[in-house]
Scaffold this active site. Structure first.
Site, mmCIF file in Angstrom:
data_model
loop_
_atom_site.group_PDB
_atom_site.id
_atom_site.type_symbol
_atom_site.label_atom_id
_atom_site.label_comp_id
_atom_site.label_asym_id
_atom_site.label_seq_id
_atom_site.Cartn_x
_atom_site.Cartn_y
_atom_site.Cartn_z
ATOM 1 N N HIS A 1 28.681 -53.853 -76.986
ATOM 2 C CA HIS A 1 29.366 -52.587 -76.672
ATOM 3 C C HIS A 1 30.242 -52.120 -77.839
ATOM 4 C CE1 HIS A 1 30.750 -49.996 -73.042
ATOM 5 N NE2 HIS A 1 30.760 -49.301 -74.164
ATOM 6 N N ARG B 1 25.943 -46.438 -70.446
ATOM 7 C CA ARG B 1 26.640 -47.437 -69.644
ATOM 8 C C ARG B 1 25.582 -48.352 -69.047
ATOM 9 N NH1 ARG B 1 30.707 -46.725 -71.948
ATOM 10 N NH2 ARG B 1 32.686 -45.909 -71.173
ATOM 11 N N GLU C 1 29.586 -57.012 -68.409
ATOM 12 C CA GLU C 1 30.118 -57.162 -69.770
ATOM 13 C C GLU C 1 31.406 -57.966 -69.747
ATOM 14 O OE1 GLU C 1 30.442 -53.357 -71.714
ATOM 15 O OE2 GLU C 1 28.408 -52.801 -71.169
#
Lengths: 328, 324
Positions: B286, B238, B267
């Site tokens: 991601h 993360r 993000e």
């Protein structure tokens, strides 16, 4: 006794240069620019050995080097050697097998994963600032784990690739001129006819040396046999793949993509259609390209060169030129 | 008795929607554009179950969702759950562990190799027509085989990465984790090291910890300064596990050689983030778990977890903090 004279035509590590300096006189090229044929001729007219990468060694060049005894390739491939011409002129050729196996196999896995998971494409898109919320599926790729890896040419590098595939629980199928029972046992690799390997593979890795038999080994027929969702990976020699056929296969979506480190012409032409394709990863023939490995190759090639000049023999003389002197 | 009303806050394949419709009264949503928090907030009133990907499940939403019993996260991370608020509201949260491990581990290896061997940079070099001579000593990368990799966070994904590094690439693998993993040590020939030692020795540092209060900014200036100059950071856990400002500084000042990143503090990443300009950094949006097959499997799991709970079955894949 006079020291033999050597032409160092490519950049080598300090250690290799010093080793040659201890045993030979040498001329080293200024590597900031490309050599012309005439410039090479002027240098090689009285040398006993040449240390180089990819220099074409044929009749035309050999005629200009009457004293030449050995050409030492700082690479494992030696399709730059015209074997017949070298035999005729009594010149030996050596290469550096073994040193680069792991480094090349690492890169081959880089090509496999980056083409399957679209790493270069998504990196470029992210760096261009195009990432938006809610588009997760934009860069969905293909799974590598538990897929089928097809290897054509199970030599040392082929085995190093198979070893890596074990970490990904991949099924391994392979074709080679002769079967490799040890590799079959070590990697649970299954031997098949070449067409079967091509049909079964999700990732088809071509790992043969380049010779008359393997020239355009992968052409239209073979590319049509491949699965539509499969990837072709070539880090051996460009001409093993018929590049026109590959371009057609990619344009017409016979296959999903390709990872290439080698080309029919190198450096690759700027207008080669492969350079426009997002589903193709293109690298500049960098398979063995880590500093440590290149340095090791340079040292091995330098030591081999000196060994041949001093003893007339080395285990690194390429198979086709071995025992040359005993036959004479 | 009517079927329970449910919503699915992220597009999933039709086959799974059909399954949900058979068992529940599905709130039909328009998946042609991204579904926002507000879209979900709008319709949450009578909803008893929800399948979401990254939608924050916070007090505001829970206050409006009087009938909500279960929220099933499509993915494995669940830092979008406000655990306390969900507990207070009596809402069960589930996630999807164990499904994406191999797919994420593949991608971690892809980032590691791509960064070490400069694959994105060199691909662009060739495609932009800059490859002009055979001499390529300036294009050399870092070795992988035979080097040292340190994995921080040895869960299931960590073990899959360890398997690939150790068995496949003959790397020397060490790990740091809150608890020792003796089975993994034996199976993959890996060794436990304190974090500081791991940072100092490793050629590759791979982050695979979950994001918690303890792991927030686990990697900061102090940690980057301990790493080797030729080392590479890979983060696929993360974003906030890394202090991104410190990472940018470490890269700009060449404390480390490069980074392969799939996650970020913000993000989607800010287009002005200096990381976007760095050739020695590989960035992905991601997508470590992003293959169609894996996504479908995750979505199936989330849908089944939700339906099961609403139909009174024993809950499965409940997040650890909510297990009884």
């Amino acid at each position: 006794m006079n020291k033999p004279k050597v032409f160092i035509a490519n950049e080598i590590p300090k250690e290799a240069e010093e080793y040659i300096g201890k045993h030979c006189d040498y001329i080293m090229w200024d590597f900031t620019r490309r050599k012309t044929f005439q410039e090479i001729v002027d240098i090689i007219k009285d040398v006993d050995g040449i240390l180089e990468v990819g220099m074409k060694i044929d009749q035309e060049l050999l005629k200009q080097a009457p004293k030449l005894k050995v050409v030492s390739n700082i690479s494992v491939g030696y399709n730059n050697f015209n074997i017949e011409d070298m035999k005729e002129m009594g010149v030996l050729g050596t290469n550096t097998p073994g040193v680069l196996d792991n480094t090349v196999a690492d890169l081959i896995f880089g090509l496999i994963i980056s083409s399957a998971r679209r790493i270069v494409e998504s990196d470029a898109d992210t760096k261009a600032g195009n990432w938006k919320k809610g588009e997760m599926d934009k860069f969905f790729g293909k799974d590598v784990h538990h897929s089928t890896l097809g290897i054509i040419g199970m030599g040392r590098i082929g085995e190093a690739v198979a070893k890596r595939a074990l970490g990904f629980d991949m099924k391994i199928v392979y074709y080679n001129r002769n079967r490799k029972p040890q590799a079959e046992e070590k990697f649970q690799a299954e031997y098949m006819e070449m067409d079967e390997v091509i049909k079964k593979a999700d990732f088809l890795v071509v790992m043969t040396p380049l010779n008359d038999e393997t020239h355009h080994l992968i052409g239209e027929r073979e590319l049509q046999l491949m699965k539509k969702e499969a990837f072709l990976i070539n880090a051996s020699r460009g001409p093993v793949v018929d590049e026109k056929a590959l371009i057609k296969a990619l344009q017409e979506e016979w296959i999903a993509g390709a990872g290439l480190d080698v080309y029919e012409k190198e450096p690759v032409d700027r207008n080669n259609p492969l350079l426009e394709m997002k589903n193709v990863v293109t690298l500049p023939h960098i398979g063995s390209g880590t500093k440590k490995t290149r340095d090791e190759m340079g040292v091995v090639a330098a030591k081999t060169l000196v060994e041949v000049l001093q003893t007339g023999d080395s285990k690194y003389i390429v198979p086709e030129l071995r025992n040359k002197q005993k036959e004479d | 008795m009517g079927k329970p009303k449910v919503l699915i806050g992220y597009p999933i394949k039709e086959e799974i929607l059909e399954y949900v419709r058979e068992h529940c009264d599905l709130v039909e949503m328009d998946y042609s554009k991204p579904i926002t928090y507000d879209d979900i907030y709008e319709v949450i009133d009578d909803v008893e179950g929800a399948v979401v990907l990254i939608t924050p499940i916070d007090e505001k939403l829970l206050d409006k969702a009087n009938k909500l019993k279960v929220v099933s996260n499509i993915t494995v991370g669940y830092n979008n759950f406000n655990i306390e608020a969900m507990k207070n509201a009596g809402v069960i949260g589930t996630h999807s562990p164990g499904i994406l491990d191999d797919t994420v581990a593949d991608f971690v290896m892809g980032l590691l190799i791509s960064t070490a061997r400069r694959i994105t940079e060199l691909n662009n070099f060739v495609k932009d027509g800059n490859w002009k001579k055979i001499e390529n000593n300036h294009l050399m990368g870092n070795d992988i085989s035979g080097t040292k990799v340190g994995i921080i966070g040895m869960g299931r994904i960590g073990e899959e990465v360890a398997r690939r590094c150790s068995l496949g690439f003959k790397m020397n693998v060490s790990y740091y984790n809150r608890s020792r993993k003796e089975e993994a040590e034996k199976e993959f020939g890996i060794s436990y090291k304190p974090m500081e030692e791991l940072l100092k020795e490793s050629d590759f540092v791979v982050l695979l910890t979950p994001l918690t209060d303890e792991t927030h900014h686990l990697m900061g200036e102090k940690e980057f300064s301990m790493m080797k100059n030729n080392a590479i950071l890979v983060n696929s856990s993360r974003g906030p596990v890394v202090d991104e400002k410190a990472l940018v500084k470490a890269l700009q000042e060449e404390w480390i050689a490069g980074a392969g990143l799939d996650v970020y503090e913000q993000e989607p990443i800010d287009p002005d983030n200096p990381l976007l300009k760095m050739d020695n950094v590989v960035l992905s949006p991601h997508i470590a778990a992003g293959t169609q097959l894996t996504y479908d499997n995750l979505a199936w799991n989330a849908a089944k977890c939700m339906v099961g709970i609403l139909e009174g079955e024993e809950p499965v894949n409940v997040v650890p903090e909510m297990r009884r």
